[in-house]
Scaffold this active site. Structure first.
Site, PDB file in Angstrom:
ATOM      1  N   ILE A  23     -37.891 -14.069 -10.952  1.00  0.00           N
ATOM      2  CA  ILE A  23     -37.722 -15.364 -10.288  1.00  0.00           C
ATOM      3  C   ILE A  23     -38.831 -15.668  -9.296  1.00  0.00           C
ATOM      4  O   ILE A  23     -38.832 -16.728  -8.668  1.00  0.00           O
ATOM      5  CB  ILE A  23     -36.358 -15.443  -9.565  1.00  0.00           C
ATOM      6  CG1 ILE A  23     -36.175 -14.263  -8.615  1.00  0.00           C
ATOM      7  CG2 ILE A  23     -35.222 -15.502 -10.564  1.00  0.00           C
ATOM      8  CD1 ILE A  23     -34.879 -14.310  -7.821  1.00  0.00           C
ATOM      9  N   GLY A  26     -45.896 -12.959  -6.466  1.00  0.00           N
ATOM     10  CA  GLY A  26     -46.891 -13.208  -5.430  1.00  0.00           C
ATOM     11  C   GLY A  26     -47.958 -12.151  -5.461  1.00  0.00           C
ATOM     12  O   GLY A  26     -47.995 -11.271  -6.347  1.00  0.00           O
ATOM     13  N   GLY A  27     -48.863 -12.235  -4.468  1.00  0.00           N
ATOM     14  CA  GLY A  27     -49.974 -11.311  -4.444  1.00  0.00           C
ATOM     15  C   GLY A  27     -49.554  -9.872  -4.249  1.00  0.00           C
ATOM     16  O   GLY A  27     -50.226  -8.958  -4.712  1.00  0.00           O
ATOM     17  N   MET A  28     -48.438  -9.631  -3.561  1.00  0.00           N
ATOM     18  CA  MET A  28     -48.022  -8.266  -3.260  1.00  0.00           C
ATOM     19  C   MET A  28     -46.980  -7.733  -4.231  1.00  0.00           C
ATOM     20  O   MET A  28     -46.707  -6.543  -4.237  1.00  0.00           O
ATOM     21  CB  MET A  28     -47.449  -8.209  -1.841  1.00  0.00           C
ATOM     22  CG  MET A  28     -48.456  -8.502  -0.748  1.00  0.00           C
ATOM     23  SD  MET A  28     -49.735  -7.255  -0.638  1.00  0.00           S
ATOM     24  CE  MET A  28     -48.826  -5.923   0.131  1.00  0.00           C
ATOM     25  N   GLY A  29     -46.355  -8.583  -5.013  1.00  0.00           N
ATOM     26  CA  GLY A  29     -45.332  -8.054  -5.898  1.00  0.00           C
ATOM     27  C   GLY A  29     -44.581  -9.136  -6.629  1.00  0.00           C
ATOM     28  O   GLY A  29     -45.022 -10.281  -6.721  1.00  0.00           O
ATOM     29  N   VAL A  31     -40.427 -10.681  -7.587  1.00  0.00           N
ATOM     30  CA  VAL A  31     -39.033 -10.749  -7.154  1.00  0.00           C
ATOM     31  C   VAL A  31     -38.160 -10.977  -8.375  1.00  0.00           C
ATOM     32  O   VAL A  31     -38.418 -11.875  -9.183  1.00  0.00           O
ATOM     33  CB  VAL A  31     -38.811 -11.875  -6.122  1.00  0.00           C
ATOM     34  CG1 VAL A  31     -37.359 -11.908  -5.662  1.00  0.00           C
ATOM     35  CG2 VAL A  31     -39.731 -11.693  -4.924  1.00  0.00           C
ATOM     36  N   LYS A  46     -37.340  -7.066  -4.705  1.00  0.00           N
ATOM     37  CA  LYS A  46     -38.784  -7.289  -4.627  1.00  0.00           C
ATOM     38  C   LYS A  46     -39.492  -5.960  -4.849  1.00  0.00           C
ATOM     39  O   LYS A  46     -39.196  -4.971  -4.160  1.00  0.00           O
ATOM     40  CB  LYS A  46     -39.174  -7.877  -3.279  1.00  0.00           C
ATOM     41  CG  LYS A  46     -40.662  -8.141  -3.181  1.00  0.00           C
ATOM     42  CD  LYS A  46     -41.003  -9.043  -2.010  1.00  0.00           C
ATOM     43  CE  LYS A  46     -42.469  -9.446  -2.058  1.00  0.00           C
ATOM     44  NZ  LYS A  46     -42.821 -10.415  -1.022  1.00  0.00           N
ATOM     45  N   ASP A 147     -47.773 -13.813   7.097  1.00  0.00           N
ATOM     46  CA  ASP A 147     -47.916 -14.624   5.882  1.00  0.00           C
ATOM     47  C   ASP A 147     -46.882 -15.751   5.895  1.00  0.00           C
ATOM     48  O   ASP A 147     -46.235 -16.032   4.877  1.00  0.00           O
ATOM     49  CB  ASP A 147     -47.768 -13.757   4.634  1.00  0.00           C
ATOM     50  CG  ASP A 147     -48.244 -14.479   3.367  1.00  0.00           C
ATOM     51  OD1 ASP A 147     -48.992 -15.475   3.490  1.00  0.00           O
ATOM     52  OD2 ASP A 147     -47.865 -14.048   2.260  1.00  0.00           O
TER      53      ASP A 147
END
Length: 725
Positions: A23, A26-29, A31, A46, A147
């Protein structure tokens, strides 16, 4: 990512969380919508992206360790404006967070849904206040988000706002890197919302979040971020070097004070911005307070009040209210005004009604609330016939009737009656008249008692603004309103604001009334309570100790206020692991309560309950069980089997039985409590669900795992239906 993320839904993490649907990314992971199969509830999971194989192994190890530490911090955050973290861990080498699943839309989606049209000013102000409150809390915990952007702020379907993604927020700063893109490919911020110090190599603190907050507000107010360019580097350079365009050119309806705040947040140098989120929240509240001061056109006065428009009438009214005690008494000067052409009531009739009104007040002082309510209601009806529905004396009787309803536990009825009285008084006397404000204040208090704390907050804020404007900041009525507002802020979860307001108010009351005045001590007591809610138990203990000592000096060791403060001292001692001291304190408290109020008094039993809890904490479970059983028996006889206090004691009996290994008997007691709460509160009430979880825990201890799992799932299903991120 782990195989689960590549291969799609269905993977089970740690034999508990089944990933069902991607769903967010993003840049870090990523979800995932997931099912917590242990509790049968839907959650968001996440997963932190692993770095590329070329990444430095030491860096990777440090990054993962920081993630674990930050996950623990995120899980400890307790604020209505911060997403709840349920769990964190590692699966197949990938770190993950388990979070609450939110029913709402992030602000980026809200803007896109509106085709990038700016938000209306009331919505913008509401979101801004809620985000400022959440940031004030998280910054006080030492957490800098790093962020903050529209995609990380969720507006729920009920209007509440939550900030997401605190679990990864400070990693880059903590391991000594700047916020620029590095060779690892990790973005430590989003270009459109990054502060100048994030772009450079400067140190980053909470003021960086405030800059990002300004970017978010700018976009909500105009439909576009302050520097809306396609090239990421151009955006970064603009943050560093370019002054943003004023908002008013494209948004003439935006209040000047709000535009000034947004531009202040966007100052290039951190020292030129507001220095903390609490300051931002204060400025937003001041704007809302100013907006809530409408110019009310003068309503036509009823015939009995027209003569009061003269200077002499106004002076008489002001003189009365300046000299009047806090309780609402008769106005006297208005008691013979009736509708035009009507026969004025005889003085003897008015004197009789005044005497009956005083009798009702005396009944209140004796605590005979039902008799007082019946009498005030009858007097109100007779005054209505003799003087008119809108006469001040009629409304005074209705106000007192509402007070009795509140004391009788009929809070909703009291609130409706206070609202009615406030509405009529506003129409006849004006919005800022002391009697109007008194009724509005009581209506706000009733809202708080009903658990409608947001509505109560709005009511208190409006009354406080009016009292500050008309009476001054240090008038006793103003200070009472500030006290209730601070109390209510705590119930809203805005604990830092509640603490700051209570500390400030205690200092003002000490200066105006004296350090040992009961109202000063009431506010200091609230300071102690909020400190406890914040987990600052040692500081809370010190405050409660000082309050108890002050009450003892002025009112005596056996006074109920002294004993109440000592009770809270015991709570603090227990929380600090000083249960032996708490136990001795509660032994003394039980003896004092027994002497002053008797062995069956509610406060005596409350102290005995706490004594039993501390016996258990010290491992003296046989004694703890005996104490809990005695208290439960007395409470059942005095209050009834289904009274909440009786059920709390019975639950403590079950706890003791469990610690002694008597799980079969404990199960019977837990079920008894759960069944009673189901009857009284309903099957979905939080206390009922807690009891059902207790029951499931017993089943687990007895090896009846299938029954326990079924009950856990049933409880989880009743705690909330399907949600979406």
């Amino acid at each position: 990512m782990m195989a689960a993320v590549h291969d799609g839904s269905g993977t089970l993490i740690q034999s508990r969380y089944r990933l069902n649907e991607l769903i967010g990314r993003g840049g870090m992971g990523e979800v995932w919508l997931a099912l917590d199969e242990s509790l049968g509830r839907r959650v968001a999971v996440k997963c932190l992206k692993p770095l590329s194989p070329a990444a430095d192994a030491g860096f990777t190890r440090i990054l993962q360790e920081r993630f674990r530490r930050e996950a623990r911090v995120a899980a400890s955050l307790q604020h209505r404006g911060v997403t709840v973290v349920h769990d964190f861990g590692e699966h197949d080498g990938v770190l993950f967070l388990v979070m609450e699943l939110l029913d709402g839309r992030n602000l980026l989606q809200v803007l896109d849904d509106a085709r990038r049209q700016p938000l209306p000013v009331p919505d913008l102000m509401d979101i801004a206040e809620q985000v400022a409150s959440a940031l004030a809390y998280t910054h006080a915990q030492g957490i800098v988000h790093r962020d903050l952007k529209p995609a990380n702020i969720i507006r729920l379907s009920d209007g509440a706002v939550k900030i997401c993604d605190f679990g990864i927020a400070r990693l880059g700063h903590d391991i000594g890197f700047t916020s620029r893109l590095t060779g690892t490919g990790i973005a430590m911020g989003t270009p459109h919302y990054m502060s100048p110090e994030q772009i450079g190599a400067s140190e980053v603190d909470q003021r960086s979040d405030l800059y990002s907050f300004g970017c978010v507000l700018y976009e909500l107010a105009t439909g576009a971020p302050p520097f809306d360019m396609d090239d990421a580097w151009a955006v970064l350079v603009a943050h560093r070097d370019t002054v943003p365009e004023p908002l008013c050119a494209g948004r003439p309806d935006l209040p000047q004070e709000l535009e000034r705040l947004i531009l202040d947040l966007l100052a290039k140098a951190p020292d030129d911005r507001p220095q903390n989120a609490a300051d931002v929240g204060g400025r937003l509240k001041a704007m809302r307070g100013a907006a809530e001061r409408p110019v009310v056109p003068a309503a036509p006065l009823p015939s009995w009040a027209r003569d009061l428009a003269s200077d002499s009438g106004a002076r008489a009214t002001r003189a009365f209210h300046a000299a009047a005690p806090p309780r609402h008494e008769l106005t006297g000067a208005w008691s013979t005004r009736t509708a035009s052409g009507a026969v004025a009531p005889a003085p003897e009739q008015l004197a009789t009604l005044a005497a009956r009104h005083t009798e009702g007040i005396d009944l209140e002082r004796l605590g005979r609330w039902q008799e007082a309510y019946d009498l005030h209601t009858a007097v109100a009806a007779e005054r209505d016939r003799a003087l008119g529905t809108e006469h001040p004396d009629t409304l005074t009787s209705r106000h007192e009737a509402a007070s009795c309803l509140a004391r009788l536990g009929r809070t909703e009825d009291a609130m409706r009656l206070y609202d009615y009285v406030a509405g009529v008084r506003q129409r006849v006397l004006g919005a800022d008249h002391p009697d109007t404000l008194a009724a509005r204040h009581e209506a706000a208090y009733a809202l708080g008692r009903l658990g409608l704390h947001l509505e109560a907050h709005q009511g208190y804020s409006a009354v406080l603004a009016a009292r500050e404007r008309t009476l001054g900041a240090e008038h006793p009525d103003t200070l009472r309103c500030r006290h209730n507002l601070a109390f209510n802020l705590g119930r809203l979860g805005r604990l830092d604001e509640a603490h700051a307001m209570a500390v400030e108010l205690a200092a003002v009351r000490a200066g105006v009334l004296g350090p040992d005045h009961p109202e000063t001590l009431v506010t200091r007591y609230e300071v102690g309570y909020v400190l406890g809610q914040l987990g600052h138990w040692a500081e809370a203990l010190e405050v409660y100790g000082e309050v108890a000592a002050a009450h003892e000096r002025t009112q005596g060791a056996g006074h109920q206020d002294t004993l109440a403060a000592r009770y809270e001292m015991g709570i603090c001692l227990g929380r600090l692991g000083r249960s032996a001291e708490a136990l001795e304190l509660y032994r003394d408290l039980v003896a004092a309560r027994t002497r002053t109020a008797g062995p069956s008094d509610a406060e005596t039993l409350r102290a005995r309950h706490a004594l039993g809890v501390n016996l258990g904490r010290l491992g003296r479970w046989d004694q703890a069980l005996a104490e809990a059983g005695t208290v439960a028996e007395i409470r059942e006889q005095a209050l009834g089997a289904d009274h909440p206090d009786t059920l709390v004691s019975k639950r403590e009996v079950a706890v003791g039985l469990g610690w002694l290994g008597r799980w079969e008997t404990a199960l019977d007691v837990y079920r008894e409590v759960a069944d009673a709460r189901t009857r009284v509160l309903g099957p979905a009430h939080p206390d009922t669900l807690t009891s059902r979880n207790d029951e499931a825990h017993c089943l687990e201890q007895l090896g009846r795992s299938a029954e326990a799992l079924a009950l856990y799932r049933k409880v989880a299903a009743q705690q909330g239906g399907p949600q979406r991120l």
